[in-house]
Design a protein around this motif. Structure first.
Motif, PDB file in Angstrom:
ATOM      1  N   ARG A  98      31.866  41.002 -28.077  1.00 22.95           N
ATOM      2  CA  ARG A  98      30.728  41.275 -28.472  1.00 22.95           C
ATOM      3  C   ARG A  98      30.032  39.689 -28.742  1.00 22.95           C
ATOM      4  O   ARG A  98      30.312  38.827 -28.530  1.00 22.95           O
ATOM      5  CB  ARG A  98      30.860  41.698 -30.013  1.00 22.95           C
ATOM      6  CG  ARG A  98      28.855  41.887 -30.566  1.00 22.95           C
ATOM      7  CD  ARG A  98      29.676  42.060 -32.141  1.00 22.95           C
ATOM      8  NE  ARG A  98      28.261  42.374 -33.205  1.00 22.95           N
ATOM      9  CZ  ARG A  98      28.706  42.644 -34.507  1.00 22.95           C
ATOM     10  NH1 ARG A  98      29.827  42.543 -35.005  1.00 22.95           N
ATOM     11  NH2 ARG A  98      27.265  42.618 -35.005  1.00 22.95           N
ATOM     12  N   VAL A  99      28.860  39.771 -28.739  1.00 26.27           N
ATOM     13  CA  VAL A  99      27.994  38.304 -28.482  1.00 26.27           C
ATOM     14  C   VAL A  99      26.864  38.658 -29.770  1.00 26.27           C
ATOM     15  O   VAL A  99      26.541  39.258 -30.462  1.00 26.27           O
ATOM     16  CB  VAL A  99      26.572  38.350 -26.872  1.00 26.27           C
ATOM     17  CG1 VAL A  99      26.030  37.306 -27.510  1.00 26.27           C
ATOM     18  CG2 VAL A  99      27.353  38.826 -25.615  1.00 26.27           C
ATOM     19  N   SER A 100      27.646  36.681 -30.470  1.00 27.27           N
ATOM     20  CA  SER A 100      26.798  37.101 -32.011  1.00 27.27           C
ATOM     21  C   SER A 100      25.063  36.495 -31.228  1.00 27.27           C
ATOM     22  O   SER A 100      24.067  36.954 -32.065  1.00 27.27           O
ATOM     23  CB  SER A 100      27.652  36.040 -32.657  1.00 27.27           C
ATOM     24  OG  SER A 100      27.553  35.363 -31.762  1.00 27.27           O
ATOM     25  N   LYS A 101      24.878  35.950 -31.053  1.00 21.40           N
ATOM     26  CA  LYS A 101      23.384  35.079 -30.307  1.00 21.40           C
ATOM     27  C   LYS A 101      23.225  35.300 -28.934  1.00 21.40           C
ATOM     28  O   LYS A 101      23.418  34.330 -28.054  1.00 21.40           O
ATOM     29  CB  LYS A 101      23.741  33.429 -30.559  1.00 21.40           C
ATOM     30  CG  LYS A 101      23.901  33.504 -32.517  1.00 21.40           C
ATOM     31  CD  LYS A 101      24.177  31.744 -32.382  1.00 21.40           C
ATOM     32  CE  LYS A 101      24.623  31.395 -34.311  1.00 21.40           C
ATOM     33  NZ  LYS A 101      24.251  30.337 -34.176  1.00 21.40           N
ATOM     34  N   LEU A 136      29.627  32.002 -30.082  1.00 19.00           N
ATOM     35  CA  LEU A 136      28.967  32.444 -29.898  1.00 19.00           C
ATOM     36  C   LEU A 136      29.632  33.483 -29.721  1.00 19.00           C
ATOM     37  O   LEU A 136      28.470  34.864 -29.429  1.00 19.00           O
ATOM     38  CB  LEU A 136      28.638  31.713 -28.848  1.00 19.00           C
ATOM     39  CG  LEU A 136      27.147  32.935 -27.282  1.00 19.00           C
ATOM     40  CD1 LEU A 136      25.873  32.213 -28.453  1.00 19.00           C
ATOM     41  CD2 LEU A 136      26.781  31.507 -26.226  1.00 19.00           C
ATOM     42  N   ALA A 137      30.491  34.246 -28.759  1.00  9.11           N
ATOM     43  CA  ALA A 137      30.601  35.820 -28.250  1.00  9.11           C
ATOM     44  C   ALA A 137      32.303  35.798 -28.555  1.00  9.11           C
ATOM     45  O   ALA A 137      32.983  34.170 -29.180  1.00  9.11           O
ATOM     46  CB  ALA A 137      30.633  35.849 -27.017  1.00  9.11           C
ATOM     47  N   ILE A 144      34.580  32.691 -27.586  1.00  8.79           N
ATOM     48  CA  ILE A 144      33.605  31.765 -26.446  1.00  8.79           C
ATOM     49  C   ILE A 144      32.525  30.850 -27.114  1.00  8.79           C
ATOM     50  O   ILE A 144      31.582  31.426 -28.419  1.00  8.79           O
ATOM     51  CB  ILE A 144      32.189  32.818 -25.302  1.00  8.79           C
ATOM     52  CG1 ILE A 144      33.674  33.710 -24.930  1.00  8.79           C
ATOM     53  CG2 ILE A 144      31.703  31.426 -24.167  1.00  8.79           C
ATOM     54  CD1 ILE A 144      32.927  35.125 -24.202  1.00  8.79           C
ATOM     55  N   LEU A 145      32.440  29.394 -27.078  1.00 14.77           N
ATOM     56  CA  LEU A 145      31.504  28.933 -27.244  1.00 14.77           C
ATOM     57  C   LEU A 145      30.462  28.075 -27.410  1.00 14.77           C
ATOM     58  O   LEU A 145      30.214  28.650 -26.170  1.00 14.77           O
ATOM     59  CB  LEU A 145      32.471  26.771 -27.961  1.00 14.77           C
ATOM     60  CG  LEU A 145      34.339  27.178 -28.039  1.00 14.77           C
ATOM     61  CD1 LEU A 145      34.631  25.518 -28.929  1.00 14.77           C
ATOM     62  CD2 LEU A 145      33.714  27.616 -29.754  1.00 14.77           C
ATOM     63  N   GLU A 146      29.881  27.849 -28.335  1.00 15.54           N
ATOM     64  CA  GLU A 146      27.611  27.937 -28.137  1.00 15.54           C
ATOM     65  C   GLU A 146      27.452  26.075 -28.023  1.00 15.54           C
ATOM     66  O   GLU A 146      28.051  25.752 -28.768  1.00 15.54           O
ATOM     67  CB  GLU A 146      27.556  28.314 -29.387  1.00 15.54           C
ATOM     68  CG  GLU A 146      26.237  28.666 -29.707  1.00 15.54           C
ATOM     69  CD  GLU A 146      24.953  28.757 -30.541  1.00 15.54           C
ATOM     70  OE1 GLU A 146      23.927  28.700 -30.720  1.00 15.54           O
ATOM     71  OE2 GLU A 146      25.610  29.154 -31.383  1.00 15.54           O
ATOM     72  N   GLU A 147      26.590  26.192 -27.255  1.00 21.26           N
ATOM     73  CA  GLU A 147      26.099  25.042 -26.226  1.00 21.26           C
ATOM     74  C   GLU A 147      25.466  24.619 -27.959  1.00 21.26           C
ATOM     75  O   GLU A 147      24.552  25.143 -28.351  1.00 21.26           O
ATOM     76  CB  GLU A 147      25.605  24.726 -25.340  1.00 21.26           C
ATOM     77  CG  GLU A 147      23.946  23.401 -25.428  1.00 21.26           C
ATOM     78  CD  GLU A 147      25.655  22.534 -24.885  1.00 21.26           C
ATOM     79  OE1 GLU A 147      25.652  21.409 -24.159  1.00 21.26           O
ATOM     80  OE2 GLU A 147      26.475  23.478 -23.644  1.00 21.26           O
TER      81      GLU A 147
END
Length: 574
Positions: free
Chosen positions: A555-558, A528-529, A485-488
């Motif tokens: 898992r979520v990294s941020k 991001l996750a 899942i990519l981070e904005e």
């Protein structure tokens, strides 16, 4: 029914009576995970052989050589081999004809019955005199007691020598590869349609789909036969509960595949080197783009048919034939016909067969280039025994060719911005994700936005995957992957990287930071996750597959960050 353990219960033999005088001998290969052109198997496979006992006796096909001792022992237990009058060869690929020489050793009186091409191929690897009877479509063989066998030639399913055999007495159709599947279970028959359906479709897509026009021709010839009560295929459960349904699926799938406006002519040599396997992998990649493929053996080809096929094709793909020997005479004549029939508007692709004596690839490539044909994918040069990565390279090369042939249609579609429907559909937003997968030595990745949560218990998601995506072959039922899942605000570098056009066989992860998930797929360090997933089911939707997968962990990294969102202007392309 009798089941005989063979080796740690991973290679077993099963016999069962389909009728009072027709016996199935099934060799169950539980652990085989690769087959033919190295398509992955989820459920092993079987090699099915059949014994018909009338006043005379016919054995239909043999088995794989790995079952030599067990198969021959079981055959002797069923019948005195000296009583076998005929050995019917549906086609000569080693998984069905690997024991022909062994059967002839114990039944030298048996007359081998097959198509003209099959008999020619057998001469090449039996290397001993044998009685033979060449049969054509419509010809019959009377075994007595009502067993009147009628033969139907079905070339290119998926070898040029394939033949179907129909027993008018029992209404059993013996089909070898046709209507088969790589599915190993103790179930003799197709009683559980839901269980076998994914493997039946995958088998068709890989081995029969590239020959869809030939499938339709064979189905038309079958119409002259009587009712089919049982399909005695060469792989998987024998069809009896869902015969018409599964035959109709072949017809519907093949009709859909032949609706394409463009065709690629694929020329190969079926029993030389790895020509048949590499050609099938390239053909599979082409058909994923909606382009038709017609395959033709350089040795067994009729020159008029070669000329007609080349003239109606948009592209030509040629596997290198032997440079010398008996086969070279036939292949040189066919190559000459191809070269005399091509036009400068066509595309060309060539590949090595990795035989003992291949024609030089550069010489043939230059001859096509001098005639003005465009080389769409780099010549495939095989320097060692083909591996999974080799066949994946071939598949991707085929997909590149198919996409190139579709380029005008794609550009036209992208320029169509006036439709209110397209504009409205463009307002459907989605997140930004990268799917990563690894199976064996193969790795792949795909940028995705058509992702949605689909269930709570178990937690599951649905993903729309275009049929021509390289990763699609790694997302079959049972396969595992990672949804990154990519981070904005922190995704453009990953998006640029995975939107690049990779050469066939290229490492899509070069220069990207990754970790390894528990399911062995790559995790993108900058995501991001991530969610680790397992494919549970697939549904076909025109040009996409809807892949439903359960989530096994994540898992979520941020935790404070948001998912990147993708907005489109129109809904008729990505």
């Amino acid at each position: 029914m009798v089941a005989t353990p063979v080796k740690q219960k991973r290679l077993t033999l099963q016999t069962a009576n389909l009728t009072s005088d027709t016996t199935a001998i099934r060799c169950l290969d539980w652990d085989r995970d690769r087959f033919d052109i190295e398509f992955g198997l989820q459920n092993g496979t079987t090699y099915n052989s059949f014994l018909i006992q009338g006043e005379k006796t016919a054995l239909v096909d043999t088995s794989h050589e790995k079952f030599r001792d067990q198969y021959l022992s079981q055959l002797k237990a069923l019948i005195d081999p000296t009583k076998i009058d005929y050995l019917v060869i549906s086609h000569t690929e080693p998984d069905h004809s690997g024991l022909v020489k062994d059967v002839l050793a114990i039944a030298p009186q048996a007359v081998i019955v097959g198509s003209k091409v099959a008999i020619q191929f057998l001469e090449g690897f039996v290397h001993q005199p044998f009685e033979r009877q060449v049969v054509k479509t419509g010809e019959q063989l009377d075994l007595g007691n009502g067993h009147q066998l009628e033969f139907v030639n079905a070339p290119n399913l998926h070898w040029p020598d394939t033949m179907l055999t129909y027993d008018w007495g029992t209404q059993i159709l013996f089909t070898c590869d046709v209507f088969g599947m790589h599915y190993c279970s103790d179930d003799l028959l197709d009683s559980d349609l839901d269980a076998i359906a994914p493997d039946y479709r995958f088998y068709y897509d890989c081995l029969m789909g590239p020959n869809a026009r030939s499938v339709l021709s064979a189905l038309k010839r079958m119409e002259k036969l009587g009712e089919v009560s049982t399909v005695a295929n060469g792989h998987g459960p024998i069809l009896q509960y869902n015969v018409q349904e599964l035959i109709d699926r072949y017809r519907n799938w093949s009709e859909n595949k032949t609706k394409g406006e463009k065709t690629v002519a694929m020329f190969y040599v079926s029993d030389y080197g790895y020509s048949d396997r590499t050609s099938q992998a390239i053909a599979y990649g082409i058909t994923k783009t909606g382009i038709n493929v017609e395959m033709m053996d350089l040795c067994a080809a009729d020159q008029q048919e070669v000329r007609e096929l080349v003239e109606r094709s948009s592209a030509i793909v040629v596997g290198m034939p032997p440079a010398s020997g008996e086969k070279a005479t036939d292949t040189n004549a066919t190559l000459g016909t191809i070269l005399a029939s091509v036009s400068s508007k066509q595309a060309i692709g060539v590949f090595e067969s990795y035989g003992d004596d291949d024609e030089p690839i550069d010489t043939i490539k230059t001859r096509f280039s001098d005639l003005g044909l465009k080389e769409v994918f780099p010549a495939i040069r095989i320097t060692d025994t083909p591996r999974e990565s080799t066949y994946k390279l071939c598949e991707e090369a085929g997909t590149d060719l198919g996409q190139w042939l579709q380029r005008e249609k794609t550009v036209k579609q992208m320029k169509s911005l006036d439709s209110d429907l397209d504009k409205a559909m463009g307002r459907l937003s989605g997140g930004l994700y990268i799917i990563t997968a690894k199976k064996g030595e193969l790795k792949s990745a795909m940028l995705a936005s058509w992702v949605a949560q689909a269930s709570f218990d178990p937690p599951g998601i649905s993903i729309a995957v275009a049929k021509d995506r390289a990763i699609e072959a790694l997302m079959q039922v049972g396969d595992q992957f990672v949804l990154n899942i990519l981070e904005e605000g922190n995704y453009h570098h990953l998006m640029r990287h995975f939107l690049k056009r990779f050469k066939p066989g290229a490492d899509r992860f070069e220069g990207v930071n990754t970790q390894t998930a528990n399911n062995n797929s790559p995790i993108l360090t900058d995501a991001l996750a991530y969610l680790e997933c397992e494919v549970i089911s697939r549904m076909e939707c025109s040009d996409h597959w809807i892949v439903y997968s359960k989530i096994t962990q994540g898992r979520v990294s941020k935790p404070e960050s948001l998912t990147a969102v993708h907005h489109r202007k129109v809904g008729n392309h990505y």
